[in-house]
Design a protein around this motif. Structure first.
Motif, PDB file in Angstrom:
ATOM      1  N   PHE A   1       0.808  -1.217   0.000  1.00 30.33           N
ATOM      2  CA  PHE A   1       0.000   0.000   0.000  1.00 30.33           C
ATOM      3  C   PHE A   1       0.843   1.270   0.000  1.00 30.33           C
ATOM      4  CE2 PHE A   1      -3.235  -3.044   1.383  1.00 30.33           C
ATOM      5  CZ  PHE A   1      -4.165  -2.762   0.400  1.00 30.33           C
TER       6      PHE A   1
ATOM      7  N   TYR B   1      -4.230   7.146  -5.618  1.00 27.13           N
ATOM      8  CA  TYR B   1      -4.891   5.929  -5.119  1.00 27.13           C
ATOM      9  C   TYR B   1      -6.363   5.794  -5.530  1.00 27.13           C
ATOM     10  CZ  TYR B   1      -6.989   2.681  -1.871  1.00 27.13           C
ATOM     11  OH  TYR B   1      -7.717   1.667  -1.335  1.00 27.13           O
TER      12      TYR B   1
ATOM     13  N   TYR C   1     -16.228   1.002  -7.479  1.00 24.32           N
ATOM     14  CA  TYR C   1     -15.498   1.450  -6.271  1.00 24.32           C
ATOM     15  C   TYR C   1     -16.245   2.592  -5.566  1.00 24.32           C
ATOM     16  CZ  TYR C   1     -11.946   3.771  -3.438  1.00 24.32           C
ATOM     17  OH  TYR C   1     -11.276   4.392  -2.418  1.00 24.32           O
TER      18      TYR C   1
ATOM     19  N   GLY D   1      -8.658   0.592   8.337  1.00 28.54           N
ATOM     20  CA  GLY D   1      -7.997   0.568   7.030  1.00 28.54           C
ATOM     21  C   GLY D   1      -8.506   1.735   6.203  1.00 28.54           C
TER      22      GLY D   1
ATOM     23  N   GLY E   1      -7.138   4.036   4.606  1.00 32.31           N
ATOM     24  CA  GLY E   1      -6.460   4.465   3.393  1.00 32.31           C
ATOM     25  C   GLY E   1      -6.324   5.980   3.377  1.00 32.31           C
TER      26      GLY E   1
ATOM     27  N   ASP F   1      -5.084   3.065  10.271  1.00 35.53           N
ATOM     28  CA  ASP F   1      -4.460   2.369   9.138  1.00 35.53           C
ATOM     29  C   ASP F   1      -3.063   1.881   9.523  1.00 35.53           C
ATOM     30  OD1 ASP F   1      -5.357   2.282   5.955  1.00 35.53           O
ATOM     31  OD2 ASP F   1      -3.210   1.968   6.270  1.00 35.53           O
TER      32      ASP F   1
ATOM     33  N   MET G   1      -0.413   6.062   3.919  1.00 37.79           N
ATOM     34  CA  MET G   1      -1.869   6.170   3.735  1.00 37.79           C
ATOM     35  C   MET G   1      -2.460   7.134   4.774  1.00 37.79           C
ATOM     36  SD  MET G   1      -3.359   4.535   1.272  1.00 37.79           S
ATOM     37  CE  MET G   1      -3.182   3.162   0.134  1.00 37.79           C
TER      38      MET G   1
ATOM     39  N   GLY H   1      -1.640   1.709  13.107  1.00 44.19           N
ATOM     40  CA  GLY H   1      -1.584   0.438  13.821  1.00 44.19           C
ATOM     41  C   GLY H   1      -2.091  -0.707  12.969  1.00 44.19           C
ATOM     42  N   ASP H   2      -1.955  -1.885  13.538  1.00 42.48           N
ATOM     43  CA  ASP H   2      -2.392  -3.120  12.892  1.00 42.48           C
ATOM     44  C   ASP H   2      -3.708  -3.533  13.553  1.00 42.48           C
ATOM     45  OD1 ASP H   2      -2.810  -5.733  12.044  1.00 42.48           O
ATOM     46  OD2 ASP H   2      -0.677  -6.242  12.121  1.00 42.48           O
TER      47      ASP H   2
ATOM     48  N   ARG I   1      -5.198  -6.138  13.570  1.00 43.36           N
ATOM     49  CA  ARG I   1      -5.233  -7.511  14.076  1.00 43.36           C
ATOM     50  C   ARG I   1      -4.736  -7.588  15.514  1.00 43.36           C
ATOM     51  NH1 ARG I   1      -1.710 -10.413   9.703  1.00 43.36           N
ATOM     52  NH2 ARG I   1      -0.444  -8.668  10.371  1.00 43.36           N
TER      53      ARG I   1
ATOM     54  N   SER J   1     -13.750  -0.503   4.604  1.00 44.18           N
ATOM     55  CA  SER J   1     -13.927  -0.546   3.154  1.00 44.18           C
ATOM     56  C   SER J   1     -12.715  -1.211   2.515  1.00 44.18           C
ATOM     57  CB  SER J   1     -14.112   0.878   2.615  1.00 44.18           C
ATOM     58  OG  SER J   1     -14.069   0.866   1.210  1.00 44.18           O
ATOM     59  N   LEU J   2     -12.914  -2.419   2.044  1.00 38.68           N
ATOM     60  CA  LEU J   2     -11.875  -3.158   1.308  1.00 38.68           C
ATOM     61  C   LEU J   2     -10.606  -3.331   2.122  1.00 38.68           C
ATOM     62  CD1 LEU J   2     -12.583  -1.290  -2.030  1.00 38.68           C
ATOM     63  CD2 LEU J   2     -13.111  -3.686  -1.564  1.00 38.68           C
ATOM     64  N   SER J   3     -10.768  -3.628   3.401  1.00 41.59           N
ATOM     65  CA  SER J   3      -9.591  -3.821   4.254  1.00 41.59           C
ATOM     66  C   SER J   3      -9.604  -5.151   5.013  1.00 41.59           C
ATOM     67  CB  SER J   3      -9.452  -2.664   5.254  1.00 41.59           C
ATOM     68  OG  SER J   3     -10.627  -2.533   6.018  1.00 41.59           O
TER      69      SER J   3
ATOM     70  N   HIS K   1      -7.635  -8.587   4.373  1.00 40.75           N
ATOM     71  CA  HIS K   1      -6.229  -8.788   4.743  1.00 40.75           C
ATOM     72  C   HIS K   1      -6.097  -9.661   5.988  1.00 40.75           C
ATOM     73  CE1 HIS K   1      -4.975  -6.146   1.609  1.00 40.75           C
ATOM     74  NE2 HIS K   1      -5.766  -5.198   2.035  1.00 40.75           N
TER      75      HIS K   1
HETATM   76  C1  LIG Z   1      -7.519  -1.582  -0.347  1.00 39.31           C
HETATM   77  S1  LIG Z   1      -7.099  -0.355   0.809  1.00 39.31           S
HETATM   78  C2  LIG Z   1      -8.698   0.407   1.141  1.00 39.31           C
HETATM   79  C3  LIG Z   1      -8.581   1.832   1.639  1.00 39.31           C
HETATM   80  C4  LIG Z   1      -9.907   2.561   1.872  1.00 39.31           C
HETATM   81  N1  LIG Z   1     -10.649   1.975   2.973  1.00 39.31           N
HETATM   82  C5  LIG Z   1     -10.735   2.594   0.624  1.00 39.31           C
HETATM   83  O1  LIG Z   1     -11.795   1.964   0.573  1.00 39.31           O
HETATM   84  O2  LIG Z   1     -10.328   3.252  -0.331  1.00 39.31           O
HETATM   85  C6  LIG Z   1      -6.793  -1.269   2.299  1.00 39.31           C
HETATM   86  C7  LIG Z   1      -6.253  -0.399   3.436  1.00 39.31           C
HETATM   87  O3  LIG Z   1      -6.233  -1.209   4.608  1.00 39.31           O
HETATM   88  C8  LIG Z   1      -5.006  -1.001   5.279  1.00 39.31           C
HETATM   89  N2  LIG Z   1      -4.702  -2.222   6.048  1.00 39.31           N
HETATM   90  C9  LIG Z   1      -4.416  -3.460   5.559  1.00 39.31           C
HETATM   91  N3  LIG Z   1      -4.161  -4.309   6.564  1.00 39.31           N
HETATM   92  C10 LIG Z   1      -4.298  -3.598   7.712  1.00 39.31           C
HETATM   93  C11 LIG Z   1      -4.151  -3.927   9.086  1.00 39.31           C
HETATM   94  N4  LIG Z   1      -3.815  -5.158   9.480  1.00 39.31           N
HETATM   95  N5  LIG Z   1      -4.361  -2.952  10.013  1.00 39.31           N
HETATM   96  C12 LIG Z   1      -4.714  -1.682   9.627  1.00 39.31           C
HETATM   97  N6  LIG Z   1      -4.867  -1.317   8.328  1.00 39.31           N
HETATM   98  C13 LIG Z   1      -4.660  -2.265   7.380  1.00 39.31           C
HETATM   99  C14 LIG Z   1      -3.986  -0.716   4.181  1.00 39.31           C
HETATM  100  O4  LIG Z   1      -2.858  -0.006   4.662  1.00 39.31           O
HETATM  101  C15 LIG Z   1      -4.827   0.102   3.203  1.00 39.31           C
HETATM  102  O5  LIG Z   1      -4.766   1.486   3.478  1.00 39.31           O
END
Ligand SMILES: C[S@@+](CC[C@H](N)C(=O)[O-])C[C@H]1O[C@@H](n2cnc3c(N)ncnc32)[C@H](O)[C@@H]1O
Length: 225
Positions: free
Chosen positions: A10, A17, A28, A53, A55, A76, A81, A100-101, A103, A117-119, A122
């Motif tokens: 990312f 983006y 999208y 997440g 973004g 995020d 991002m 942060g993560d 998870r 949204s789309l996160s 992962h």
């Molecule tokens: C595909 S992008 C989507 C961004 C935004 N939500 C959108 O819809 O445009 C996924 C986002 O999730 C974040 N992400 C992925 N794994 C993550 C984690 N374990 N913890 C926090 N953020 C995470 C990535 O850094 C990225 O910014």
């Protein structure tokens, strides 16, 4: 895929983006609009919102403008991002930014609304139950999680057909479909819709459902009563 590789993936996508996402993800912008329309709270409600997440903050910006009394946490994994999100929003006393993560790191608490949204694709599938239980704990009664998910069909032939149509969509927008499909297989952990809904129920959500679907994309929510 480990956290560092997701972050690297990312990190390099920040510039331009949203346009890249429009070339890679069918509908999208419409997906974000559907998620926003699923929010069950009045516009004037003083809701506490977590964007997981976030973004570069496209969703955060929309919620800020549509819900003038909302307070948001933009969360995020990727510094770049989150920085892009800060740049989009500017200084705003209604937003806090958290690197942060999701998870493993603390997510805050007492939220009315969690947007993802789309996160969440992962998350590896075995990580989902624990993650959803944590989400359940940080939502207030009446709270809701709304997620745009990357999914797969249960039927292997339908799945392949949908993947083929997705690759055509990507290629039709001038992107290298083989490259992006390989990245998907490498870093994403999609699941069938029924499995995602069952996991919501198992985590204690009383109302889990799918509101929209196209190819290998779906919008789901889980509510807590
Ligand atoms: C595909 S992008 C989507 C961004 C935004 N939500 C959108 O819809 O445009 C996924 C986002 O999730 C974040 N992400 C992925 N794994 C993550 C984690 N374990 N913890 C926090 N953020 C995470 C990535 O850094 C990225 O910014």
């Amino acid at each position: 895929m480990d956290t560092e590789r997701v972050r690297d993936h990312f990190r390099v996508q920040v510039s331009g983006y949203p346009d890249l996402m429009r070339r890679l993800i069918p509908f999208y912008d419409e997906q974000r609009e559907i998620m926003l329309r699923l929010i069950p709270f009045d516009r004037a409600a003083p809701i506490r919102v977590l964007d997981l997440g976030c973004g570069p903050g496209v969703m955060v910006a929309e919620i800020l403008s549509r819900y003038p009394n909302a307070h948001l946490t933009a969360f995020d994994l990727t510094e770049e991002m989150l920085q892009a999100c800060r740049m989009r929003i500017g200084i705003n006393e209604r937003v806090v930014y958290r690197l942060g993560d999701f998870r493993s790191d603390a997510l805050g608490q007492e939220y009315d609304l969690i947007m993802a949204s789309l996160s969440l694709h992962h998350l590896q599938l075995p990580e989902r139950p624990t993650f959803l239980r944590r989400v359940h704990q940080i939502l207030k009664p009446g709270g809701i999680i709304i997620a745009a998910e990357v999914i797969v069909d249960e039927d292997i032939d339908v799945r392949e057909q949908q993947y083929e149509l997705w690759r055509r969509f990507i290629a039709g927008n001038g992107e290298d479909a083989a490259y992006w499909f390989a990245r998907h297989l490498e870093k994403d952990h999609p699941a069938p819709i029924h499995a995602l809904i069952k996991m919501l129920g198992d985590a204690g959500f009383s109302q889990g459902g799918c509101h929209w679907r196209f190819l290998n994309f779906a919008i789901l929510s889980g509510r807590l009563w």
